[in-house]
Design a protein around this motif. Structure first.
Motif: not given
Length: 396
Positions: A11, A154, A156, A197, A201, A261, A288, A290-291, A331
């Motif tokens: 990542r 996803y 996340s 991520g 998040t 996540t 959630w 999202s990402d 993911l």
């Protein structure tokens, strides 16, 4: 696909066209495919290659008259915009397709680096909005804004991930997490949001958990969030530059609770970096955030390569190619389009999800709100504020 610790830290996602006829539509058509194969350069700054490299290779194998080779480069997300801007300022177009999370997308939008894809080249993506999963469509519209095309999605997080042998009673509220961190200094960890991520998040999920004034406004609506993160930071030793470090430290036993996540929970356990016994927990008020991974095209690439890139992007959105994104849970679930059941994924992916997936995810996804992340310009502001107010207090 080789999977190792380096991989888990992974990542760590147009050329000018002739003028349209005066009576023509307001948008260009995709340039014609080349008559001889071209080489395509792809840069990945979020980890999407871990999911989609086989799909790229399938395209190259099926289209030898269009593609001579596809070269893959990886780089940290914070370096992406400056790298592309330097090339554009020099009149070069070394990179044809960018795979990035919302962080790299936002940085590129801020500097006006991306070619507009939709609706300009809608002829290459028939029924794209109709085919997206609903939450992926929301991200595509709100985040991509026609410049970034969602390729993987996803829900996340943010999730707490912890070792049950070391954390007998996991925190269930933000207040309990703060109290736990105070009682167990340096045993809680998350990574810098700009390049993580789970980190971003967590930052974007807290306003919902804390009941802040406006979860979509990090400047005027996050008073509780910034205060909470600053207080929590007193008990955090440092903020790693990427999520992989947090997983490694949880696995090695130097941390007991980290931010995770769905994908970052499943994949490191499948790879043996985090013990299989690790558990997850949500906090009261959980939403959630999202990402997604996006496909972006830097401005200025020649027409022959542009034509192939657009064709390749459309290929990556077909159900068979999307099924690769189940991967090893990286993911989870992964597919951005409808009608991609796990049964369509490679057998190895099905086995990983069966062994390391969590039955509670289906319930958590079905019964909790799925929010959009911050809009790209606001995300850039939030990253800066976090760096100034939180990250600057702890450096290593």
């Amino acid at each position: 696909m080789t999977k190792d610790l380096t991989h888990i830290d992974r990542r760590v996602v147009l050329g000018g066209l002739g003028a349209l006829a005066a009576t023509g539509p307001a948008f260009a058509a995709a340039p014609p495919l080349p008559t001889s194969p071209v080489a395509i350069n792809v840069i990945d700054v979020g980890g999407a290659l871990a999911l989609m490299q086989k799909a790229f290779e399938d395209y190259r194998a099926a289209n030898p008259k269009l593609v001579s080779r596809i070269t893959f480069v990886k780089a940290p997300a914070p370096e992406l915009a400056s790298k592309i801007k330097a090339q554009q300022d020099a009149g070069r177009s070394d990179l044809d397709l960018v795979l990035t999370g919302s962080d790299g997308l936002a940085a590129g939008l801020e500097q006006n680096l991306w070619q507009k894809i939709l609706p300009d080249f809608a002829d290459k993506f028939p029924k794209i909005e109709e085919n997206y999963e609903p939450a992926a469509l929301n991200l595509h519209r709100a985040q991509g804004a026609g410049y970034g095309v969602v390729v993987n999605y996803y829900p996340s997080g943010p999730l707490l991930e912890y070792m049950p042998d070391r954390v007998k009673t996991p925190p269930t509220t933000a207040e309990e997490l703060l109290a736990w961190a105070k009682a167990n200094p340096n045993r809680f960890l998350y990574a810098r949001p700009t390049n993580s991520g789970p980190g971003r998040t967590f930052m974007m999920g807290l306003p919902y958990i804390l009941g802040d004034k406006d979860p979509q406004d990090p400047v005027n609506g996050w008073d509780k969030t910034w205060a909470y993160l600053q207080e929590l930071g007193q008990y955090i030793e440092y903020y790693p530059a990427g999520t992989g470090a947090t997983m490694k430290e949880l696995g090695e036993g130097s941390r007991d609770i980290i931010i995770s996540t769905t994908g970052w929970d499943i994949n490191p356990r499948a790879l043996g970096i985090v013990p299989k016994e690790a558990r997850i927990q949500t906090l009261k008020g959980f939403h959630w955030v999202s990402d997604a991974f996006f496909m972006c095209v830097p401005k200025g690439i020649p027409n022959d390569r542009m034509a192939v890139v657009l064709d390749l992007m459309a290929h990556l959105l077909t159900p068979k190619m999307q099924a690769y994104s189940y991967d090893e849970g990286y993911l989870y679930p992964g597919p951005a389009v409808k009608n991609v059941p796990l049964s369509l994924a490679p057998e190895a992916s099905q086995k990983v999800i069966a062994e390391f997936g969590r039955p509670e995810y289906a319930d958590l996804i079905a019964n909790n709100p799925i929010e959009l992340p911050l809009k790209p310009d606001r995300m850039v502001v939030a990253f800066r504020k976090w760096d100034e107010l939180v990250g600057a207090k702890r450096k290593r």
